[in-house]
Design a protein around this motif. Structure first.
Motif, PDB file in Angstrom:
ATOM      1  N   PHE A  89       0.822  -1.204   0.000  1.00  0.00           N
ATOM      2  CA  PHE A  89       0.000   0.000   0.000  1.00  0.00           C
ATOM      3  C   PHE A  89       0.862   1.262   0.000  1.00  0.00           C
ATOM      4  O   PHE A  89       0.512   2.263  -0.633  1.00  0.00           O
ATOM      5  N   ALA A  90       1.998   1.227   0.674  1.00  0.00           N
ATOM      6  CA  ALA A  90       2.893   2.386   0.681  1.00  0.00           C
ATOM      7  C   ALA A  90       3.462   2.644  -0.709  1.00  0.00           C
ATOM      8  O   ALA A  90       3.505   3.794  -1.178  1.00  0.00           O
ATOM      9  N   LEU A  91       3.892   1.587  -1.386  1.00  0.00           N
ATOM     10  CA  LEU A  91       4.438   1.740  -2.734  1.00  0.00           C
ATOM     11  C   LEU A  91       3.380   2.234  -3.707  1.00  0.00           C
ATOM     12  O   LEU A  91       3.675   2.994  -4.635  1.00  0.00           O
ATOM     13  N   ASN A  92       2.134   1.807  -3.497  1.00  0.00           N
ATOM     14  CA  ASN A  92       1.064   2.292  -4.366  1.00  0.00           C
ATOM     15  C   ASN A  92       0.777   3.769  -4.142  1.00  0.00           C
ATOM     16  O   ASN A  92       0.503   4.503  -5.085  1.00  0.00           O
ATOM     17  N   LEU A  93       0.829   4.196  -2.897  1.00  0.00           N
ATOM     18  CA  LEU A  93       0.627   5.617  -2.610  1.00  0.00           C
ATOM     19  C   LEU A  93       1.724   6.462  -3.245  1.00  0.00           C
ATOM     20  O   LEU A  93       1.502   7.625  -3.606  1.00  0.00           O
ATOM     21  N   LEU A  94       2.903   5.869  -3.392  1.00  0.00           N
ATOM     22  CA  LEU A  94       4.026   6.565  -4.019  1.00  0.00           C
ATOM     23  C   LEU A  94       4.019   6.406  -5.540  1.00  0.00           C
ATOM     24  O   LEU A  94       4.976   6.802  -6.211  1.00  0.00           O
ATOM     25  N   LYS A  95       2.941   5.798  -6.077  1.00  0.00           N
ATOM     26  CA  LYS A  95       2.783   5.601  -7.524  1.00  0.00           C
ATOM     27  C   LYS A  95       3.880   4.711  -8.115  1.00  0.00           C
ATOM     28  O   LYS A  95       4.280   4.867  -9.269  1.00  0.00           O
ATOM     29  N   THR A  96       4.354   3.771  -7.323  1.00  0.00           N
ATOM     30  CA  THR A  96       5.372   2.840  -7.802  1.00  0.00           C
ATOM     31  C   THR A  96       4.709   1.773  -8.672  1.00  0.00           C
ATOM     32  O   THR A  96       3.617   1.306  -8.349  1.00  0.00           O
ATOM     33  N   PRO A  97       5.315   1.367  -9.774  1.00  0.00           N
ATOM     34  CA  PRO A  97       4.732   0.315 -10.620  1.00  0.00           C
ATOM     35  C   PRO A  97       4.434  -0.946  -9.811  1.00  0.00           C
ATOM     36  O   PRO A  97       5.205  -1.329  -8.927  1.00  0.00           O
ATOM     37  N   SER A  98       3.318  -1.591 -10.128  1.00  0.00           N
ATOM     38  CA  SER A  98       2.904  -2.766  -9.358  1.00  0.00           C
ATOM     39  C   SER A  98       3.916  -3.898  -9.439  1.00  0.00           C
ATOM     40  O   SER A  98       4.032  -4.706  -8.518  1.00  0.00           O
ATOM     41  N   VAL A  99       4.673  -3.954 -10.536  1.00  0.00           N
ATOM     42  CA  VAL A  99       5.662  -5.018 -10.664  1.00  0.00           C
ATOM     43  C   VAL A  99       6.724  -4.914  -9.572  1.00  0.00           C
ATOM     44  O   VAL A  99       7.269  -5.920  -9.115  1.00  0.00           O
ATOM     45  N   VAL A 100       7.008  -3.686  -9.118  1.00  0.00           N
ATOM     46  CA  VAL A 100       7.977  -3.499  -8.037  1.00  0.00           C
ATOM     47  C   VAL A 100       7.421  -4.078  -6.732  1.00  0.00           C
ATOM     48  O   VAL A 100       8.133  -4.735  -5.967  1.00  0.00           O
ATOM     49  N   SER A 101       6.134  -3.833  -6.483  1.00  0.00           N
ATOM     50  CA  SER A 101       5.497  -4.375  -5.285  1.00  0.00           C
ATOM     51  C   SER A 101       5.510  -5.899  -5.302  1.00  0.00           C
ATOM     52  O   SER A 101       5.786  -6.549  -4.288  1.00  0.00           O
ATOM     53  N   LEU A 102       5.209  -6.460  -6.464  1.00  0.00           N
ATOM     54  CA  LEU A 102       5.193  -7.915  -6.591  1.00  0.00           C
ATOM     55  C   LEU A 102       6.576  -8.503  -6.327  1.00  0.00           C
ATOM     56  O   LEU A 102       6.731  -9.455  -5.562  1.00  0.00           O
ATOM     57  N   ALA A 103       7.578  -7.927  -6.964  1.00  0.00           N
ATOM     58  CA  ALA A 103       8.936  -8.442  -6.816  1.00  0.00           C
ATOM     59  C   ALA A 103       9.411  -8.331  -5.369  1.00  0.00           C
ATOM     60  O   ALA A 103      10.016  -9.265  -4.821  1.00  0.00           O
ATOM     61  N   THR A 104       9.123  -7.202  -4.737  1.00  0.00           N
ATOM     62  CA  THR A 104       9.541  -7.000  -3.351  1.00  0.00           C
ATOM     63  C   THR A 104       8.843  -7.974  -2.413  1.00  0.00           C
ATOM     64  O   THR A 104       9.449  -8.514  -1.482  1.00  0.00           O
ATOM     65  N   SER A 105       7.563  -8.221  -2.659  1.00  0.00           N
ATOM     66  CA  SER A 105       6.803  -9.142  -1.812  1.00  0.00           C
ATOM     67  C   SER A 105       7.345 -10.561  -1.912  1.00  0.00           C
ATOM     68  O   SER A 105       7.489 -11.264  -0.906  1.00  0.00           O
ATOM     69  N   PHE A 106       7.660 -10.989  -3.131  1.00  0.00           N
ATOM     70  CA  PHE A 106       8.229 -12.323  -3.299  1.00  0.00           C
ATOM     71  C   PHE A 106       9.597 -12.423  -2.632  1.00  0.00           C
ATOM     72  O   PHE A 106       9.936 -13.438  -2.026  1.00  0.00           O
ATOM     73  N   PHE A 107      10.387 -11.358  -2.738  1.00  0.00           N
ATOM     74  CA  PHE A 107      11.700 -11.355  -2.093  1.00  0.00           C
ATOM     75  C   PHE A 107      11.551 -11.491  -0.577  1.00  0.00           C
ATOM     76  O   PHE A 107      12.281 -12.250   0.066  1.00  0.00           O
ATOM     77  N   LEU A 108      10.590 -10.770  -0.011  1.00  0.00           N
ATOM     78  CA  LEU A 108      10.351 -10.867   1.429  1.00  0.00           C
ATOM     79  C   LEU A 108       9.898 -12.273   1.822  1.00  0.00           C
ATOM     80  O   LEU A 108      10.259 -12.780   2.883  1.00  0.00           O
ATOM     81  N   GLY A 109       9.103 -12.888   0.954  1.00  0.00           N
ATOM     82  CA  GLY A 109       8.660 -14.251   1.231  1.00  0.00           C
ATOM     83  C   GLY A 109       9.828 -15.213   1.341  1.00  0.00           C
ATOM     84  O   GLY A 109       9.903 -16.025   2.269  1.00  0.00           O
ATOM     85  N   PHE A 110      10.763 -15.110   0.412  1.00  0.00           N
ATOM     86  CA  PHE A 110      11.957 -15.956   0.478  1.00  0.00           C
ATOM     87  C   PHE A 110      12.796 -15.626   1.710  1.00  0.00           C
ATOM     88  O   PHE A 110      13.359 -16.513   2.355  1.00  0.00           O
TER      89      PHE A 110
END
Length: 252
Positions: A89-110
């Motif tokens: 939600f923070a990255l979306n408020l900053l208008k960051t591309p959704s692909v960045v959110s996806l990649a970061t989330s997967f990285f955190l999962g690992f």
């Protein structure tokens, strides 16, 4: 187990990263995470209420089967979920591309599972995942050759025309699973951005009907098989509860 799987499928349809089909739809739509949730939460709340009403009477008749679980308290899953949700939600408020959110989330999962890879390997159901990948690949290949034939049937679902859209996702998801069904709609049809969250609701709730409906169902059946629990009765109960939980999809 039926309650756990049903509630998992319902709740996972809420956010952009809740399940694989939501990720596909969110990335396709280009909507913000907040807008996505604004378009999914109402029918899902209703589905939760109907499901609870349907499940409660069964708890008095089917008895209780104890499943051995690890009772050790662990905050890591809660920390992970809170971190990912806050980050998305923070990255979306900053208008960051959704692909960045996806990649970061997967990285955190690992990162959060790095200390327990041995346990992860033992618990991970490779067969279910391979089945899902095979279905997705088959749908993608079939779409290339049969797009002209399938388009008239898919387009009405892709544009969210009710009750056709919900009925289409219900039937197709329980034949080829909800992730390949979503892939089919995105590949063959033209999905307006604001319809994507509605399809997420339909696909998520459709996953509650039969074992192949969602990856969560396949994983749950594998756990039950390993624990020696009654699978046939569970599938019948899942079908009945799943139909009730799906009804709000027609107003999504």
């Amino acid at each position: 187990m039926v309650a756990e799987v049903t509630y998992t499928n319902i709740s996972s349809a809420l956010t952009p990263l809740g399940n694989p089909q939501n990720i596909l739809l969110w990335e396709y739509s280009g909507l913000s995470a907040i807008t996505f949730v604004e378009l999914t939460w109402r029918p899902l709340i209703l589905s939760l209420a109907l499901t609870s009403l349907a499940i409660y009477p069964t708890t008095k008749h089917i008895g209780k089967t104890r499943i051995k679980v690890d009772n050790e308290f662990n905050l890591r899953p809660a920390v992970y979920l809170f971190t990912v949700a806050s980050l998305v939600f923070a990255l979306n408020l900053l208008k960051t591309p959704s692909v960045v959110s996806l990649a970061t989330s997967f990285f955190l999962g690992f990162a959060f599972t790095a200390r327990s890879l041995g346990t992860f390997r033992r618990e991970f159901d490779v067969r279910s995942l391979l089945t899902l990948y095979l279905l997705i690949t088959s749908v993608s290949v079939a779409s290339i050759f049969l797009e002209g034939y399938m388009r008239p049937y898919v387009e009405s679902a892709a544009t969210g025309q009710q009750p056709y859209s919900a009925a289409f996702m219900l039937i197709v998801s329980n034949i080829i699973s909800n992730v390949p069904a979503t892939q089919l709609v995105l590949t063959v049809g033209s999905v307006p951005p604001t319809v994507a969250p509605k399809l997420a609701v339909e696909a998520g709730l459709a996953g509650n009907i039969d074992p192949i409906g969602s990856l969560a169902n396949l994983l749950a059946l594998n756990i039950m098989r390993q624990g020696g629990l009654p699978i046939k009765k569970t599938i019948i109960l899942q079908l009945l509860i799943g139909i009730v939980s799906f009804l709000p999809a027609f107003i999504a």
